[in-house]
Motif scaffolding. Structure first.
Motif, PDB file in Angstrom:
ATOM      1  N   VAL A 132      -3.617  -4.080   3.520  1.00 15.10           N
ATOM      2  CA  VAL A 132      -3.395  -3.513   4.856  1.00 15.10           C
ATOM      3  C   VAL A 132      -1.915  -3.152   4.955  1.00 15.10           C
ATOM      4  O   VAL A 132      -1.068  -4.037   4.882  1.00 15.10           O
ATOM      5  N   GLY A 134       1.726  -2.557   6.076  1.00 11.97           N
ATOM      6  CA  GLY A 134       2.410  -3.292   7.135  1.00 11.97           C
ATOM      7  C   GLY A 134       3.674  -2.616   7.591  1.00 11.97           C
ATOM      8  O   GLY A 134       4.372  -3.099   8.470  1.00 11.97           O
ATOM      9  N   TYR A 139      -3.258  -0.271  10.624  1.00  8.90           N
ATOM     10  CA  TYR A 139      -4.415   0.101  11.442  1.00  8.90           C
ATOM     11  C   TYR A 139      -5.484  -0.991  11.449  1.00  8.90           C
ATOM     12  O   TYR A 139      -6.140  -1.218  10.436  1.00  8.90           O
ATOM     13  N   GLY A 190       3.211  -4.496  -0.842  1.00  7.06           N
ATOM     14  CA  GLY A 190       3.750  -3.734  -1.955  1.00  7.06           C
ATOM     15  C   GLY A 190       3.068  -4.046  -3.273  1.00  7.06           C
ATOM     16  O   GLY A 190       1.985  -4.653  -3.326  1.00  7.06           O
ATOM     17  N   PRO A 213      -5.593   1.336   1.805  1.00  6.04           N
ATOM     18  CA  PRO A 213      -4.505   2.302   1.595  1.00  6.04           C
ATOM     19  C   PRO A 213      -3.139   1.632   1.562  1.00  6.04           C
ATOM     20  O   PRO A 213      -2.988   0.473   1.946  1.00  6.04           O
ATOM     21  N   ASN A 215       1.451   2.680   0.604  1.00  3.76           N
ATOM     22  CA  ASN A 215       2.431   3.713   0.238  1.00  3.76           C
ATOM     23  C   ASN A 215       2.417   3.961  -1.278  1.00  3.76           C
ATOM     24  O   ASN A 215       1.539   3.474  -1.997  1.00  3.76           O
TER      25      ASN A 215
HETATM   26  P1  NAD Z   1       3.020  -0.441   2.913  1.00  5.75           P
HETATM   27  O1  NAD Z   1       2.487  -1.769   3.316  1.00  5.75           O
HETATM   28  O2  NAD Z   1       2.096   0.453   2.162  1.00  5.75           O
HETATM   29  O3  NAD Z   1       4.315  -0.675   2.007  1.00  5.75           O
HETATM   30  C1  NAD Z   1       5.300  -1.594   2.316  1.00  5.75           C
HETATM   31  C2  NAD Z   1       5.723  -2.258   1.029  1.00  5.75           C
HETATM   32  O4  NAD Z   1       6.257  -1.291   0.118  1.00  5.75           O
HETATM   33  C3  NAD Z   1       6.812  -3.283   1.173  1.00  5.75           C
HETATM   34  O5  NAD Z   1       6.268  -4.534   1.476  1.00  5.75           O
HETATM   35  C4  NAD Z   1       7.453  -3.272  -0.200  1.00  5.75           C
HETATM   36  O6  NAD Z   1       6.891  -4.275  -0.969  1.00  5.75           O
HETATM   37  C5  NAD Z   1       7.103  -1.942  -0.788  1.00  5.75           C
HETATM   38  N1  NAD Z   1       8.339  -1.193  -0.990  1.00  5.75           N
HETATM   39  C6  NAD Z   1       9.039  -0.496  -0.070  1.00  5.75           C
HETATM   40  N2  NAD Z   1      10.154   0.004  -0.631  1.00  5.75           N
HETATM   41  C7  NAD Z   1      10.174  -0.399  -1.923  1.00  5.75           C
HETATM   42  C8  NAD Z   1      11.064  -0.202  -3.017  1.00  5.75           C
HETATM   43  N3  NAD Z   1      12.168   0.527  -2.895  1.00  5.75           N
HETATM   44  N4  NAD Z   1      10.759  -0.749  -4.201  1.00  5.75           N
HETATM   45  C9  NAD Z   1       9.631  -1.484  -4.352  1.00  5.75           C
HETATM   46  N5  NAD Z   1       8.752  -1.703  -3.336  1.00  5.75           N
HETATM   47  C10 NAD Z   1       9.012  -1.175  -2.149  1.00  5.75           C
HETATM   48  O7  NAD Z   1       3.551   0.229   4.236  1.00  5.75           O
HETATM   49  P2  NAD Z   1       4.217   1.662   4.519  1.00  5.75           P
HETATM   50  O8  NAD Z   1       5.398   1.871   3.650  1.00  5.75           O
HETATM   51  O9  NAD Z   1       4.367   1.783   5.962  1.00  5.75           O
HETATM   52  O10 NAD Z   1       3.145   2.716   4.030  1.00  5.75           O
HETATM   53  C11 NAD Z   1       1.921   2.858   4.641  1.00  5.75           C
HETATM   54  C12 NAD Z   1       1.206   3.948   3.871  1.00  5.75           C
HETATM   55  O11 NAD Z   1      -0.188   3.820   4.040  1.00  5.75           O
HETATM   56  C13 NAD Z   1       1.603   5.328   4.319  1.00  5.75           C
HETATM   57  O12 NAD Z   1       1.839   6.092   3.182  1.00  5.75           O
HETATM   58  C14 NAD Z   1       0.375   5.806   5.078  1.00  5.75           C
HETATM   59  O13 NAD Z   1       0.201   7.196   4.978  1.00  5.75           O
HETATM   60  C15 NAD Z   1      -0.701   5.076   4.353  1.00  5.75           C
HETATM   61  N6  NAD Z   1      -1.894   4.869   5.168  1.00  5.75           N
HETATM   62  C16 NAD Z   1      -3.002   5.523   4.794  1.00  5.75           C
HETATM   63  C17 NAD Z   1      -4.176   5.337   5.496  1.00  5.75           C
HETATM   64  C18 NAD Z   1      -5.409   6.037   5.047  1.00  5.75           C
HETATM   65  O14 NAD Z   1      -6.488   5.739   5.515  1.00  5.75           O
HETATM   66  N7  NAD Z   1      -5.308   6.967   4.100  1.00  5.75           N
HETATM   67  C19 NAD Z   1      -4.209   4.487   6.576  1.00  5.75           C
HETATM   68  C20 NAD Z   1      -3.060   3.812   6.938  1.00  5.75           C
HETATM   69  C21 NAD Z   1      -1.903   4.011   6.214  1.00  5.75           C
END
Ligand code: NAD
Length: 436
Positions: A132, A134, A139, A190, A213, A215
């Motif tokens: 999920v 964060g 969502y 992550g 999903p 990042n």
């Molecule tokens: P996330 O939870 O996906 O990522 C956060 C984590 O990324 C952190 O805890 C860290 O561990 C890691 N991270 C960040 N920078 C880093 C670095 N420099 N090096 C190594 N690790 C690193 O949260 P987010 O970043 O907000 O991303 C959410 C993603 O999910 C977005 O891309 C969004 O589009 C996607 N999303 C997709 C759906 C879908 O249904 N397709 C729904 C919700 C969210």
């Protein structure tokens, strides 16, 4: 301005092909970083997960605090308003009812004229982990959409990983996890969370399948652990395609287009209509709505860079073009949506008629909202109970059946130079011959 195309234009095919090949995702290449994180988690377990969580999420944890305690969950869940709780409960009940209907007959078996019994049996994966996000987007609806099919399929152990940057928690995510029957929620995210789920640590038990999903780091980690565990899919930016005729409401169509555009600057919204005046009315309505939309800084660039208006000869031509796009979400805002839907062969989800905005499917309709993006609806489907089930085949020979089909197996084994294969059949056939 969005892209304007008419199937009557001389260069239509060239422009439409370019549209299909358009690359919207601009993910940084994070594979080397992710490989190093996974190796560290495999080598150092909890200690590595704790170090990365301190570094990326600014959260000091110990092995004891990696997961939320029942008391912490209760305290967070108590913050949810009665209205939000009721909405989430309605969504959960409807998603559960829909996915219960998806369950296949768990065992199929039949007897052939040879006497051989054949069939298959479905069984759930033992443990699943749900990612999920964060950070920017978390969502609660996605928690329900991933966790409920797993529970309906019979997954015994279901865990959530969700980073909580600086300790910030979304109480609705915890309530959704509780409603869906999630066993444990870890406050990690992550690549380190994906690695912990795939390989296990002292505290985190490994799972068999990871969905959800995230990042670019999460997506790269899921790709890397695939094979060790199953994964659902690598989701790209969201898409909506609306086919509308003049009976539709241009403002409703405009907001539906924006409902996907507001997800992400890389999201894509397309409108296909045989009515040029209707197309103009929709684009005017989109511009008007964009003046006040809270997320106009996201939806505006998405509409201007990737939004597309196509005027077609008729609805049948619109359906043909839609099949070539194979959109994630397809709305049919036309007088006879049932007739048009007969012509649709490739789409993640179809929303029939003007009373079915795509947003209903995102939350409370019942079908899953985790759907194939980037034209992958040509060959794949949205998340379902099947993603948490595996099929094991069954075969039972009788002496008569072995007599009937065994010699052919022996012939094929000899032709493949696999002697023991042939002998395992021959030994039984000889025993049968000796008995007679
Ligand atoms: P996330 O939870 O996906 O990522 C956060 C984590 O990324 C952190 O805890 C860290 O561990 C890691 N991270 C960040 N920078 C880093 C670095 N420099 N090096 C190594 N690790 C690193 O949260 P987010 O970043 O907000 O991303 C959410 C993603 O999910 C977005 O891309 C969004 O589009 C996607 N999303 C997709 C759906 C879908 O249904 N397709 C729904 C919700 C969210």
């Amino acid at each position: 301005m969005p892209h304007f195309l008419s199937t009557q234009d001389a260069d239509f095919e060239t422009r439409f092909t370019a549209l299909l090949g358009m690359k919207r995702e601009d993910s940084p290449d994070v594979d080397a970083t992710v490989a190093a994180i996974i190796a560290e988690v495999r080598a150092r377990g909890d200690a590595a997960v704790i170090d990365y969580t301190a570094k990326f999420d600014r959260l000091p944890l110990t092995p004891e605090t990696l997961a939320f305690s029942p008391e912490e969950i209760a305290a967070e869940v108590a913050k949810v308003s009665a209205e939000e709780r009721a909405a989430l409960e309605l969504a959960a009940a409807r998603i559960r009812a829909y996915h219960l209907r998806q369950m296949p007959v768990m065992e199929e078996r039949w007897t052939e004229p040879t006497g051989a019994e054949l069939g298959w049996r479905w069984s759930p994966v033992s443990a699943a982990g749900l990612y999920v996000p964060g950070g920017l987007a978390s969502y609660p609806s996605s928690v329900l959409m991933n966790a409920i099919p797993a529970k309906v399929a019979g997954v015994e152990r279901l865990v959530v990983v969700c980073p909580t940057p600086g300790g910030a928690v979304n109480p609705l995510v915890l309530l959704a996890a509780q409603l869906a029957g999630v066993d444990t929620v870890y406050r990690i995210g992550g690549a380190q969370a994906v690695a912990a789920l795939a390989y296990g640590t002292e505290t985190v038990q490994p799972v068999d399948k990871i969905t959800g999903p995230g990042n670019a780091f999460v997506a790269a980690a899921k790709r890397r652990v695939f094979g060790r565990v199953g994964i659902d899919m690598i989701a790209g930016p969201s898409e909506i395609l609306v086919i509308a005729d003049a009976t539709a409401n241009p403002d409703w169509v405009a907001i539906d287009l924006l409902s996907q555009a507001e997800h992400d600057q890389s999201a894509q919204a397309l409108i296909l209509t045989p009515d040029a005046d209707f197309a103009k009315a929709v684009t005017a309505a989109v511009e008007k709505r964009l003046e006040t939309l809270a997320r106009r800084e996201i939806a505006g660039p998405s509409w201007r860079d990737y939004g597309t208006v196509i005027v077609t000869r008729d609805l049948a031509e619109a359906a043909l073009l839609s099949n070539r796009v194979a959109p994630e979400h397809l709305e049919l805002c036309v007088a006879d949506p049932e007739a048009l839907s007969e012509k649709i062969t490739h789409a993640g989800a179809i929303f029939l008629g003007s009373w079915t905005p795509e947003a209903i499917g995102d939350y409370v309709g019942g079908p899953n909202h985790v759907l194939p993006t980037a034209r992958s609806a040509r060959f794949s489907s949205g998340l379902s109970v099947m993603d948490f089930l595996k099929r094991t085949t069954l075969a039972k020979m009788t002496p008569e059946a072995l007599r009937a089909i065994g010699p052919a197996a022996e012939t094929l084994a000899i032709s493949e130079s696999l002697e023991a294969h042939g002998l395992s059949v021959r030994a039984r056939l000889e025993a049968l011959n000796a008995r007679d």
